[in-house]
Design a protein around this motif. Structure first.
Motif, PDB file in Angstrom:
ATOM      1  N   ALA A 154     -18.394  20.768  -1.842  1.00  0.00           N
ATOM      2  CA  ALA A 154     -18.481  22.124  -2.366  1.00  0.00           C
ATOM      3  C   ALA A 154     -17.481  23.031  -1.670  1.00  0.00           C
TER       4      ALA A 154
ATOM      5  N   GLN B  40     -16.942  32.629  -2.700  1.00  0.00           N
ATOM      6  CA  GLN B  40     -17.176  32.111  -1.348  1.00  0.00           C
ATOM      7  C   GLN B  40     -16.532  30.748  -1.162  1.00  0.00           C
ATOM      8  N   THR B  41     -16.661  29.865  -2.172  1.00  0.00           N
ATOM      9  CA  THR B  41     -16.035  28.551  -2.008  1.00  0.00           C
ATOM     10  C   THR B  41     -14.519  28.692  -2.012  1.00  0.00           C
ATOM     11  N   ALA B  42     -14.000  29.655  -2.787  1.00  0.00           N
ATOM     12  CA  ALA B  42     -12.552  29.849  -2.802  1.00  0.00           C
ATOM     13  C   ALA B  42     -12.063  30.233  -1.404  1.00  0.00           C
TER      14      ALA B  42
ATOM     15  N   PHE C 245     -13.760  23.353  -3.048  1.00  0.00           N
ATOM     16  CA  PHE C 245     -13.512  23.774  -4.417  1.00  0.00           C
ATOM     17  C   PHE C 245     -13.052  25.208  -4.523  1.00  0.00           C
ATOM     18  N   GLY C 246     -11.775  25.374  -4.784  1.00  0.00           N
ATOM     19  CA  GLY C 246     -11.217  26.691  -5.083  1.00  0.00           C
ATOM     20  C   GLY C 246     -10.789  26.701  -6.538  1.00  0.00           C
ATOM     21  N   PRO C 247     -10.165  27.803  -6.989  1.00  0.00           N
ATOM     22  CA  PRO C 247      -9.733  27.888  -8.389  1.00  0.00           C
ATOM     23  C   PRO C 247      -8.900  26.709  -8.880  1.00  0.00           C
TER      24      PRO C 247
ATOM     25  N   ILE D 266     -24.766  28.979  -1.235  1.00  0.00           N
ATOM     26  CA  ILE D 266     -23.968  29.309  -2.415  1.00  0.00           C
ATOM     27  C   ILE D 266     -24.657  28.726  -3.645  1.00  0.00           C
ATOM     28  N   PRO D 267     -25.068  29.569  -4.594  1.00  0.00           N
ATOM     29  CA  PRO D 267     -25.750  29.031  -5.764  1.00  0.00           C
ATOM     30  C   PRO D 267     -24.761  28.428  -6.740  1.00  0.00           C
TER      31      PRO D 267
ATOM     32  N   ALA E 267     -20.553  33.072  -5.826  1.00  0.00           N
ATOM     33  CA  ALA E 267     -20.501  31.677  -5.406  1.00  0.00           C
ATOM     34  C   ALA E 267     -19.072  31.128  -5.479  1.00  0.00           C
ATOM     35  N   ASP E 268     -18.398  31.363  -6.618  1.00  0.00           N
ATOM     36  CA  ASP E 268     -17.024  30.861  -6.781  1.00  0.00           C
ATOM     37  C   ASP E 268     -16.113  31.458  -5.722  1.00  0.00           C
TER      38      ASP E 268
END
Lengths: 328, 515
Positions: free
Chosen positions: B139, A198-200, B142-144, B328-329, A195-196
């Protein structure tokens, strides 16, 4: 014969490993093929419910029960924990038993590399590889790169950032070996979850990522992501017209093995029985549907071929991880 | 008006008798799963997932989703009655919930938590209905770098939580950060402090730690005080006739808290990875900043219970947005739901809602019904649950111990986690004895790894430059929000206190007259 195999079973639980192996061999050579299976099967799932390993195990069990291929009861148990160490450790402790079976994933290779497990992948009796989970290199839908050649060309100028899940994982190994062959470098960014990651990628933080087709196909269909190249033997149609690494001559030969293994030193009759059973399973329409919905690559290899496949994968992992300094 | 047509269609799908039965089963299982400490919604979902093989997907997803948000209702019950969080998102509810029970206000506290949960859940679903497409962009941004800033923002709540003895508070948080370093280093793949154990590869989970610190720590402390030698009803005085319903002051004091908690919880819940736990902790500390009586927080202030409760339920609704609109969960529980979608042959992603409108809107509509069912279930069950505190402590304590142990073990069948829980219990006892802050430790354990990973990812991406935080719209947005909060909150607090001081006299008059 029934008595003997029960005795072997209890003997194993009570006494040590060595005695169990010897007894197992004797029982194996004495028993007739038709005596297997005479007991309930203990099917260990080394991960929690809902994961890829669990879904595959339960699909296989459904097929076996639907076509009545086993004849006795099958007990499926999720023995999760320690990245598979708990479940596979349990099966390992059942050495000599023909009634302890389990499904594999990439962790069968990676967990022993990371922790002091008493077992390693080669300790188990390999029955059959059924499918592989392969990876695609993905870029954002509005990215300047449309083909892998454009990507590599620009990567040679300026190494891109590429995201994957974890470091001791195919997500890191596959692109590393691929980049080595195709002659470019990249900066690997390790994430904890899909998930992290894909959003990245969608937020433009990273240039590219690797992922399993099953998890990203929705974003490909909507045009939010593009697949550039695929590590398996044939690209799933849903990803579009995307070349494979083999076609381009940059094959890496490492992927996540989804197969079946028995406890160490399992008797030959059990091995023969399961080989015949797997041949029947992979002919069923339910199996085809499983491969199709989960976008896996069907890749069937029996016995020693499966063992060689595991060995190759393990060597690839060790080489890359040692170079990276992740393992000693 | 499209939205309402969709919702109406969803409602007509959801309302079939068999689907309503599934919904009720899900709500009840969710409550139970929530009540058992350690046994969170993701574990409950995962265990029931195989049951849904061959079920109609709409009924199945209604049931699974109800387990998921139902657990947020149940999780608070033990937080209030036993100081043992039922699951991670209800840690913040122990801060004021348990003191309320100790003051003999367990009944009102439980009723208010049910109302807060209902409000949070319902506001969340309304926002999903109206804003799903718009929020999918949040959503997407939002990256690192944004996650790192969010973790920093979360750490600001530490300031609130540390309490009076700041040295011990900081030390507590540092212990939490230290525990957070255990496990495989995400970037290099090297094992840190795992001592060769496969069970520690994944790091120290904060659920056994939270159960140990709060639940067992409380248990040991009660023994230390000699509670086991006293008869029944000793933890809290409770009078059924007089003390069941909340009084007017409870409603009046918390009407805006409900709204603030719900909205904050929803926004945090939409961000994948942040989730209900962080939302509830943030809501608690923001509420304290807004409060006219910040000194009462931690001593049984109703707003301190209502804020995190509204927030964790709203967050669990918010987490459905990235799941439904992007595939995306946002949390462990929604990851299991995603696995279920795949299992039923659906393809989550941006086209999911347009390709499966009946399924998606049926699910959303069912969440309205589910929240109503849960509110009713809760109100009816409260008199039963309140009986727990009438059981003599010498009988209750061993039962709690056994349930905590079973709950912790069942999550990942790991004895190491059970040992961790018991150790955390002993540590929690001494922390309480000497004035450390267990809450700060837990927050450090949650936010530490999140911040570390996000910062290292960010700096890998930017090749070591910190300017990246000023180059991305998402980051700038968070920085501006944080700055505004830092400037405005203390100001509001000051104004609030001055107004509060004036009001205090009148309030006490009202209370005297009312009771």
């Amino acid at each position: 014969m029934k008595v003997i195999s029960t005795l072997v079973g209890t003997g194993l639980r009570g006494t040590g490993l060595a005695a169990g192996c010897v007894l197992g061999l004797i029982a194996g050579s004495q028993a007739l093929a038709q005596d297997y299976p005479s007991k309930d099967l203990d099917w260990t799932i080394a991960f929690g419910p809902g994961g890829g390993n669990d879904i595959m195990a339960r699909t296989l069990i459904d097929i076996i029960q639907k076509y009545d291929l086993y004849g006795q009861d099958i007990r499926a148990e999720n023995r999760a924990g320690g990245s598979g160490a708990v479940g596979w450790g349990y099966v390992y402790s059942k050495a000599g038993s023909g009634y302890d079976i389990t499904t594999t994933s990439g962790s069968l290779i990676t967990t022993p590399l990371q922790a002091d497990t008493p077992w390693k992948a080669s300790d188990f009796v390999p029955l059959a590889l059924l499918a592989t989970d392969d990876l695609a290199i993905m870029v954002s839908g509005n990215s300047e790169w449309d083909t892998i050649e454009e990507f590599i060309e620009s990567a040679k100028e300026k190494p891109p950032t590429l995201a994957g899940t974890g470091t001791v994982n195919v997500d890191f190994i596959v692109p590393t070996l691929f980049a080595e062959k195709a002659g470019f470098e990249f900066e690997y960014v390790s994430f904890n979850s899909m998930a992290d990651m894909q959003t990245a990628l969608l937020s433009g933080a990273v240039d590219a990522m690797v992922g399993n087709p099953g998890e990203i196909v929705g974003l490909v269909e909507s045009g939010d992501m593009k697949a550039l190249i695929y590590s398996g033997e044939t690209t799933p149609p849903a990803l579009g017209d995307v070349p494979t690494m083999d076609e381009k001559g940059w094959g890496v030969g490492v992927s996540m093995p989804r197969g079946l293994i028995l406890a160490p030193d399992a008797p030959q009759e059990a091995v023969d029985f399961w080989r015949a059973t797997v041949e029947k399973i992979v002919e069923t329409p339910e199996w085809d549907k499983y491969i199709e919905t989960n976008l896996l690559t069907e890749n069937i290899k029996y016995g020693d071929d499966f063992a060689t496949f595991l060995k190759n994968a393990q060597d690839g992992f060790e080489k890359v991880l040692r170079a990276q300094g992740a393992i000693k | 008006m499209d939205v309402f047509a969709d919702l109406w269609m969803g409602l007509s799908v959801a309302i079939s008798p068999i689907n309503l039965v599934y919904l009720l089963i899900g709500a009840m299982v969710g409550m139970i799963v929530g009540v058992i400490p350690g046994f969170g919604p993701s574990a409950g979902l995962a265990i029931l997932l195989p049951v849904t093989f061959g079920m109609d997907p709409i009924g199945a997803v209604m049931m699974l989703a109800a387990i998921y948000y139902g657990a947020m209702y149940g999780g608070t019950i033990t937080s209030i009655l036993l100081n043992t969080p039922g699951e991670s998102a209800t840690v913040a509810s122990t801060f004021d919930g348990y003191p309320l029970a100790q003051k003999g206000r367990a009944g009102p506290a439980l009723v208010m938590q049910a109302v807060a949960s209902f409000t949070g859940g319902t506001v969340g679903v309304i926002l999903i209905t109206v804003l799903a497409p718009a929020f999918s962009h949040v959503a997407r941004n939002f990256g690192p770098p944004e996650y790192f800033l969010l973790a920093l923002l979360g750490m600001l709540t530490l300031i609130v939580m540390i309490g009076e003895n700041w040295k011990l508070g900081v030390l507590s948080a540092l212990i939490g950060f230290a525990l957070g370093t255990v496990g495989v280093d995400l970037e290099t793949g090297q094992s840190r402090y795992t001592f060769g154990s496969a069970e520690l590869i994944g790091g120290i989970h904060f659920i056994p730690i939270a159960i140990g610190l709060f639940g067992l720590g409380e248990l040991y402390f009660a023994f230390y005080q000699g509670l086991h030698r006293i008869g029944s009803g000793s933890i809290a005085q409770y009078d059924r006739k007089k003390g069941f319903w909340p009084d007017m002051a409870d409603w009046v004091d918390t009407k805006f808290t409900l709204v603030r908690g719900s909205i904050l919880g929803f926004v945090v819940g939409v961000i994948p990875g942040a989730g209900a736990t962080i939302a509830s902790l943030m809501a608690y500390s923001f509420e304290r900043s807004f409060s006219k009586r910040p000194k009462n927080f931690g001593k049984g202030e109703m707003a301190g219970l209502v804020a995190p409760e509204a927030a964790n339920n709203a967050a669990s609704s918010g987490a459905m947005i990235p799941l439904l609109t992007l595939g995306i969960p946002g949390s462990a529980s929604t990851a299991v739901l995603l696995a279920a979608f795949l299992l039923w042959g659906m393809r989550p992603g941006p086209l999911f809602m347009t390709q499966n409108p009946e399924f998606a809107w049926g699910l959303i509509a069912s969440m309205y019904l589910g929240n109503m069912a849960l509110l009713a279930l809760n109100i009816f069950a409260i008199p039963l649950f309140v009986q727990i505190i009438r059981v003599p402590y010498r009988i209750l304590a061993p039962i709690v111990l056994v349930i905590c142990t079973l709950g912790t073990f069942s999550v990942s069948s790991s004895m190491i986690e059970v040992y961790l829980m018991f150790t955390a219990g002993i540590v929690g006892f001494f922390m309480r004895l000497y004035g450390f802050s267990p809450a700060a430790l837990v927050l450090g354990l949650v936010l530490g790894p999140l911040a570390e990973e996000a910062l290292r990812q960010t700096l890998t991406i930017s090749r070591g430059s910190f300017w990246i935080f000023l180059e991305r719209n998402g980051s700038i947005g968070i920085i501006v929000t944080t700055a505004v909060l830092l400037l405005v909150l203390p100001l509001m607090q000051r104004i609030g206190r001055r107004a509060g001081a004036l009001k205090q006299a009148t309030v006490s008059e009202v209370e005297d007259a009312g009771v």
